[in-house]
Design an enzyme around this catalytic site. Structure first.
Site, PDB file in Angstrom:
ATOM      1  N   ASN A  32       0.701  -1.353  -0.003  1.00  0.00           N
ATOM      2  CA  ASN A  32      -0.123   0.088   0.128  1.00  0.00           C
ATOM      3  C   ASN A  32       0.812   1.386  -0.155  1.00  0.00           C
ATOM      4  O   ASN A  32       0.386   2.494   0.039  1.00  0.00           O
ATOM      5  CB  ASN A  32      -0.922   0.219   1.320  1.00  0.00           C
ATOM      6  CG  ASN A  32      -0.357   0.173   2.379  1.00  0.00           C
ATOM      7  OD1 ASN A  32       0.761   0.132   2.557  1.00  0.00           O
ATOM      8  ND2 ASN A  32      -1.204  -0.072   3.396  1.00  0.00           N
ATOM      9  N   TYR A 141       2.335  -5.084  19.792  1.00  0.00           N
ATOM     10  CA  TYR A 141       2.859  -5.430  18.474  1.00  0.00           C
ATOM     11  C   TYR A 141       3.154  -6.765  18.573  1.00  0.00           C
ATOM     12  O   TYR A 141       2.670  -7.808  17.788  1.00  0.00           O
ATOM     13  CB  TYR A 141       4.028  -4.655  18.203  1.00  0.00           C
ATOM     14  CG  TYR A 141       5.206  -5.252  17.124  1.00  0.00           C
ATOM     15  CD1 TYR A 141       4.642  -5.434  15.854  1.00  0.00           C
ATOM     16  CD2 TYR A 141       6.483  -6.071  17.748  1.00  0.00           C
ATOM     17  CE1 TYR A 141       5.518  -5.930  14.864  1.00  0.00           C
ATOM     18  CE2 TYR A 141       7.070  -6.363  16.607  1.00  0.00           C
ATOM     19  CZ  TYR A 141       6.668  -6.481  15.112  1.00  0.00           C
ATOM     20  OH  TYR A 141       7.601  -6.981  14.239  1.00  0.00           O
ATOM     21  N   ASP A 284       9.709  -2.326  26.378  1.00  0.00           N
ATOM     22  CA  ASP A 284      11.072  -2.852  26.187  1.00  0.00           C
ATOM     23  C   ASP A 284      11.235  -4.235  26.856  1.00  0.00           C
ATOM     24  O   ASP A 284      11.036  -4.146  28.106  1.00  0.00           O
ATOM     25  CB  ASP A 284      12.106  -1.953  26.259  1.00  0.00           C
ATOM     26  CG  ASP A 284      12.558  -1.226  24.950  1.00  0.00           C
ATOM     27  OD1 ASP A 284      11.856  -1.541  23.741  1.00  0.00           O
ATOM     28  OD2 ASP A 284      13.195  -0.120  25.111  1.00  0.00           O
TER      29      ASP A 284
HETATM   30  N1  UFG Z   1      16.796   2.593  21.648  1.00  0.00           N
HETATM   31  C1  UFG Z   1      17.312   3.566  22.324  1.00  0.00           C
HETATM   32  N2  UFG Z   1      17.194   4.840  21.789  1.00  0.00           N
HETATM   33  C2  UFG Z   1      16.605   5.033  20.543  1.00  0.00           C
HETATM   34  C3  UFG Z   1      15.982   3.967  19.892  1.00  0.00           C
HETATM   35  C4  UFG Z   1      16.020   2.737  20.523  1.00  0.00           C
HETATM   36  O1  UFG Z   1      17.982   3.475  23.161  1.00  0.00           O
HETATM   37  O2  UFG Z   1      16.496   6.283  20.127  1.00  0.00           O
HETATM   38  C5  UFG Z   1      16.649   1.252  22.082  1.00  0.00           C
HETATM   39  C6  UFG Z   1      15.315   0.488  22.354  1.00  0.00           C
HETATM   40  O3  UFG Z   1      15.146   1.016  23.791  1.00  0.00           O
HETATM   41  C7  UFG Z   1      15.867  -0.766  22.362  1.00  0.00           C
HETATM   42  C8  UFG Z   1      17.180  -0.990  21.366  1.00  0.00           C
HETATM   43  O4  UFG Z   1      17.602   0.386  21.357  1.00  0.00           O
HETATM   44  O5  UFG Z   1      16.505  -1.372  23.643  1.00  0.00           O
HETATM   45  C9  UFG Z   1      16.523  -1.303  19.968  1.00  0.00           C
HETATM   46  O6  UFG Z   1      15.434  -0.722  19.737  1.00  0.00           O
HETATM   47  P1  UFG Z   1      14.764  -0.479  18.534  1.00  0.00           P
HETATM   48  O7  UFG Z   1      13.380   0.357  18.361  1.00  0.00           O
HETATM   49  O8  UFG Z   1      15.511  -0.605  17.113  1.00  0.00           O
HETATM   50  O9  UFG Z   1      14.022  -2.390  18.303  1.00  0.00           O
HETATM   51  P2  UFG Z   1      13.249  -3.033  19.286  1.00  0.00           P
HETATM   52  O10 UFG Z   1      14.368  -3.952  19.968  1.00  0.00           O
HETATM   53  O11 UFG Z   1      12.306  -2.372  20.054  1.00  0.00           O
HETATM   54  O12 UFG Z   1      12.245  -3.809  18.105  1.00  0.00           O
HETATM   55  C10 UFG Z   1      12.689  -4.420  16.935  1.00  0.00           C
HETATM   56  C11 UFG Z   1      11.934  -4.183  15.968  1.00  0.00           C
HETATM   57  C12 UFG Z   1      10.498  -5.147  16.382  1.00  0.00           C
HETATM   58  C13 UFG Z   1      11.179  -6.407  16.907  1.00  0.00           C
HETATM   59  C14 UFG Z   1      12.131  -6.455  17.754  1.00  0.00           C
HETATM   60  C15 UFG Z   1      12.725  -7.914  18.086  1.00  0.00           C
HETATM   61  O13 UFG Z   1      11.359  -2.837  15.708  1.00  0.00           O
HETATM   62  O14 UFG Z   1       9.595  -5.282  15.257  1.00  0.00           O
HETATM   63  O15 UFG Z   1      13.078  -5.821  17.524  1.00  0.00           O
HETATM   64  O16 UFG Z   1      13.635  -8.165  18.965  1.00  0.00           O
HETATM   65  F1  UFG Z   1       9.939  -7.354  17.476  1.00  0.00           F
END
Ligand code: UFG
Length: 324
Positions: A32, A141, A284
């Protein structure tokens, strides 16, 4: 094979579509364009613009294209956003997909590869996380992805739909040839956010420095999108067998902290990255690290591009030389 790639113009989907096309498969992309970009795709790939909740377009596609297998990438994927807008996640990641599955069954297409997530596990009880680990998502999610997994298990039993569910850990990096990378204008994941902050001289927030980890920041298992795509190619081969339902982790078996990621980016850019320690982000988990033994055993897959430095170098090249 004739493959329908939903979300095929997105971050992982577009690399998948290009690789399938290179391997002489017949690729049909359905997207989309809410985040995906048509420019990410080879020109000769068949493209339909539309939403997976739109039964009419789906029906047209299946009628015209004789689809043999579906790779389902289209989804909302941000943990933080899902906490604020759960309705968006249950609608897009669950309710709308029922239309896709219904249309598949109507056209006797019964092979499905699903992009699921490590977020289904929630706060780990042990590490590395294998597929037997209890599932207990701590954000909408993860819950939405787990709901679709359960639906697929039931469709497998009732309708013989063959499925491989791939639970991605932290998808990262950009295509090695520089053709494809993350597509969001507003950066959503740690590595692109830090690169963007670096480019614009902004400070990067570390969400929580008081986690129960060595340096106090969260630990994640980063997996290169090239490796994820290769796992899908192997899953597609595996699905040529009958009566398949498998859930498989895609990770590297190793974890890297937020502070380590920032330090590597600082080395690669040759400049100090400004950071500030902020409160923990809701939803988280402290650590997510995959066991990838099952992927090795079942698919004969192992990550070959997922060294964190290689991931960050590819993301850095993409960030400063992006094609779209
Ligand atoms: N983080 C920071 N500062 C930021 C952005 C992220 O400290 O500005 C931290 C987050 O708190 C987390 C880590 O960096 O601890 C990774 O964060 P992301 O947002 O990059 O990724 P997530 O681990 O939250 O989630 C990702 C995908 C999801 C998936 C997950 C599985 O976005 O779709 O990994 O491990 F489910």
């Amino acid at each position: 094979m004739k493959v329908l790639v939903t979300g095929g113009a997105g971050y992982v989907g577009s690399l998948m579509s290009s690789k399938l096309h290179d391997a002489q498969h017949d690729v049909v992309v359905f997207d989309n364009l809410s985040t995906g970009k048509k420019k990410a795709l080879p020109k000769s790939v068949t493209f339909y613009e539309g939403d997976i909740g739109d039964e009419k377009i789906l029906n047209d596609i299946f009628q015209k294209e004789s689809i043999e297998i579906v790779m389902h990438f289209a989804a909302k994927i941000q943990v933080g956003e899902s906490v604020r807008k759960p309705d968006l996640y249950y609608r897009n990641n669950v309710a709308k997909v029922l239309h896709l599955l219904k249309t598949m069954l109507q056209h006797n297409c019964k092979k499905f590869i699903f992009s699921s997530t490590a977020a289904v596990y929630g706060e780990p009880q042990y590490l590395p996380i294998d597929e037997q680990h209890p599932v207990n998502p701590i954000n909408p999610y993860g819950s939405s992805k787990l709901m679709l997994e359960s639906i697929l298990a039931d469709y497998h039993k009732a309708f013989n739909m063959d499925c491989i569910i791939l639970r991605y850990f932290n998808a990262a990096g950009a295509a090695i040839d520089g053709s494809v990378g993350e597509v969001q204008i507003k950066k959503q994941n740690l590595i692109p956010i830090v690169l963007d902050n670096f480019e614009h001289n902004r400070t990067t927030s570390i969400f929580g420095a008081d986690w129960n980890t060595e340096d106090g920041s969260c630990i994640r298992d980063y997996i290169h999108i090239e490796d994820i795509v290769e796992a899908h190619a192997k899953a597609m081969e595996y699905l040529s067998r009958k009566n398949i339902f498998e859930i498989i982790n895609l990770g590297s078996n190793s974890g890297v902290s937020v502070k380590e990621v920032i330090s590597i980016i600082s080395k690669i850019t040759g400049r100090k990255i400004d950071t500030k320690e902020n409160p923990r982000r809701r939803g988280d988990a402290a650590q997510l690290i995959a066991s990838n033994e099952k992927a090795k055993r079942i698919l004969g897959w192992k990550p070959v591009n997922s060294n964190i430095k290689d991931i960050i170098r590819s993301a850095y090249r993409w960030h400063f030389n992006r094609k779209y």
